[in-house]
Design an enzyme around this catalytic site. Structure first.
Site, mmCIF file in Angstrom:
data_model
loop_
_atom_site.group_PDB
_atom_site.id
_atom_site.type_symbol
_atom_site.label_atom_id
_atom_site.label_comp_id
_atom_site.label_asym_id
_atom_site.label_seq_id
_atom_site.Cartn_x
_atom_site.Cartn_y
_atom_site.Cartn_z
ATOM 1 N N HIS A 395 0.815 -1.219 0.000
ATOM 2 C CA HIS A 395 0.000 0.000 0.000
ATOM 3 C C HIS A 395 0.844 1.263 0.000
ATOM 4 O O HIS A 395 0.330 2.372 -0.222
ATOM 5 C CB HIS A 395 -0.924 0.006 1.219
ATOM 6 C CG HIS A 395 -2.303 0.510 0.922
ATOM 7 N ND1 HIS A 395 -2.547 1.507 -0.004
ATOM 8 C CD2 HIS A 395 -3.513 0.175 1.428
ATOM 9 C CE1 HIS A 395 -3.851 1.757 -0.049
ATOM 10 N NE2 HIS A 395 -4.460 0.954 0.806
ATOM 11 N N ASP A 399 -2.190 2.021 -4.752
ATOM 12 C CA ASP A 399 -3.453 2.439 -4.146
ATOM 13 C C ASP A 399 -4.491 1.336 -4.280
ATOM 14 O O ASP A 399 -4.457 0.530 -5.220
ATOM 15 C CB ASP A 399 -3.971 3.709 -4.815
ATOM 16 C CG ASP A 399 -3.075 4.911 -4.565
ATOM 17 O OD1 ASP A 399 -2.365 4.911 -3.533
ATOM 18 O OD2 ASP A 399 -3.064 5.832 -5.394
#
Length: 423
Positions: A395, A399
């Site tokens: 992450h 995204d």
């Protein structure tokens, strides 16, 4: 008689020290030229250390799990003639290596496999081998033993240097028939035994990499189900038409092709992240790591330039690399440099998994098992072949929306497999 000392070799790439993983010999053993004496572990791969001479082992220079410097004494062998040590020199003190941990196997497979046959009931005359000792045997003999449910370390080898042959497996079965009726232990007997398993060799490397990945990357997972009925029909058709001449196709080459096509629109996922330098490197080439279970643990050989390979080319390369990894013959180059990893538990895949990233990559795609189940399509209940993709992403780089759209793109390609080949 003389003494031949074998030192820890320079394996290259600036490596100054390696971990001694497994001894295949012990003090007192007779060895022959080219016989594997030990396995050592670098940061990237397991490396065999063969004997350059015939002789008798008189000293071991380290114990499994010990980190040894390049150039340090690995093993001393008594040989005919002068050897490579002056007569006044004394060999290193004899150090008996302790019993190393049994190899702890992961269950990742590159393709579904049939369930193994039940372990052979018969137990012929046992050979006194250490738990970590890897008997000499060809890959074909090892496969035969696996099919028969025989532990190779219990079989006496009649070949050169004790190598186990196919005839030895048959002899083991034949000699053990008289023990087939031996009483089994009581099903509900209490047990108080314990076993201490040192974490060394490949298992330690795997543990370190998994711990490092989970501590450094911000993992998140995304799971989607895919209707693979159409792509499975295409695969069966291609195998029927071309299997004899080009080789059989598994689902993996189709998955590799789907990744290649989908990544064209999601270059941020075909990337490596150097979190120390704070640099993301996006690659045009797609180097797909294929998580593969080997005797020494989980390995990830790399299908390089998957973007330039046909289905059959990918299939042949996957098969070649998997065989090399399982036989411990994959090179360091073949085990490094991937840009995204594909991991499949095959028939054991379950419905959901949470794969751990193969750093410095930022994505790993996990394949679950294919199951038939009723689905509603245009108001009608039909039986379809369904499969989940359980994928993890970093992450810090990827995204959530991009990850979801990427997996949806892979889904669309597999559900409409003609689109895999439309340019």
């Amino acid at each position: 008689m003389g003494t031949h000392v074998i030192k820890m070799p320079d394996i290259g790439e600036g490596i100054a020290e390696v971990e001694l993983s497994v001894w295949h010999v012990k003090v007192g053993d007779m060895v022959v030229e080219d016989q594997v004496l030990a396995d050592v572990m670098t940061d990237k791969a397991m490396v065999d250390i063969p004997s350059p001479v015939h002789g008798k082992v008189i000293a071991l220079g380290g114990q499994p799990g010990e980190v040894m410097a390049v150039g340090s004494v690995l093993i001393s062998i008594e040989v005919e003639g002068a050897g490579n040590v002056k007569e006044s020199a004394q060999p290193a003190p004899v150090k008996e290596a302790p019993v190393a941990a049994p190899k702890v196997d992961a269950v990742v497979e590159s393709k579904p496999v049939a369930a193994p046959r039940p372990a052979a009931v018969c137990q012929g005359p046992m050979v006194a081998r250490e738990a970590d000792e890897r008997p000499l045997a060809s890959p074909a003999v090892r496969k035969h033993a696996l099919d028969l449910g025989i532990q190779l370390r219990l079989v006496r080898g009649s070949g050169p240097a004790g190598r186990i042959l196919h005839d030895d497996l048959e002899a083991y079965l034949a000699q053990g028939q008289s023990n087939a009726s031996a009483p089994a232990p009581a099903a509900y007997a209490q047990r108080t035994d314990e076993q201490q398993i040192p974490v060394i060799g490949m298992r330690r490397k795997i543990a370190q990499r998994m711990q490092d990945a989970t501590q450094r990357a911000a993992h998140f997972s995304y799971v989607e189900e895919i209707d693979v009925t159409a792509v499975e029909e295409l695969r069966a058709h291609l195998n029927e038409k071309h299997g004899a001449s080009r080789g059989k196709l598994t689902l993996l080459p189709f998955l590799v092709r789907a990744l290649v096509v989908a990544l064209r629109d999601f270059p941020q996922i075909n990337a490596r992240y150097d979190d120390e330098a704070q640099v993301i490197t996006r690659l045009g080439a797609v180097h797909v790591g294929i998580a593969t279970q080997a005797d020494i643990g989980l390995m990830v050989p790399v299908v390089r330039h998957a973007e330039a390979r046909s289905l059959w080319d990918s299939a042949q390369e996957i098969s070649r690399l998997a065989t090399a990894a399982r036989n411990g013959k994959a090179s360091r180059d073949e085990l490094s440099g991937s840009s995204i990893t594909l991991t499949s538990l095959g028939a054991l895949g379950g419905i959901v998994s949470t794969p751990v990233l193969n750093l410095p990559e930022v994505a790993i795609v996990g394949v679950n098992k294919i199951v038939e189940r009723p689905m509603v399509i245009k108001g009608q209940i039909v039986i379809r072949k369904m499969m989940n993709l359980s994928s993890s992403f970093d992450h810090r780089v990827v995204d959530g929306m991009d990850a979801a759209q990427f997996i949806q793109a892979v889904r669309g390609l597999l559900e409409q497999p003609a689109t895999l080949f439309v340019e």
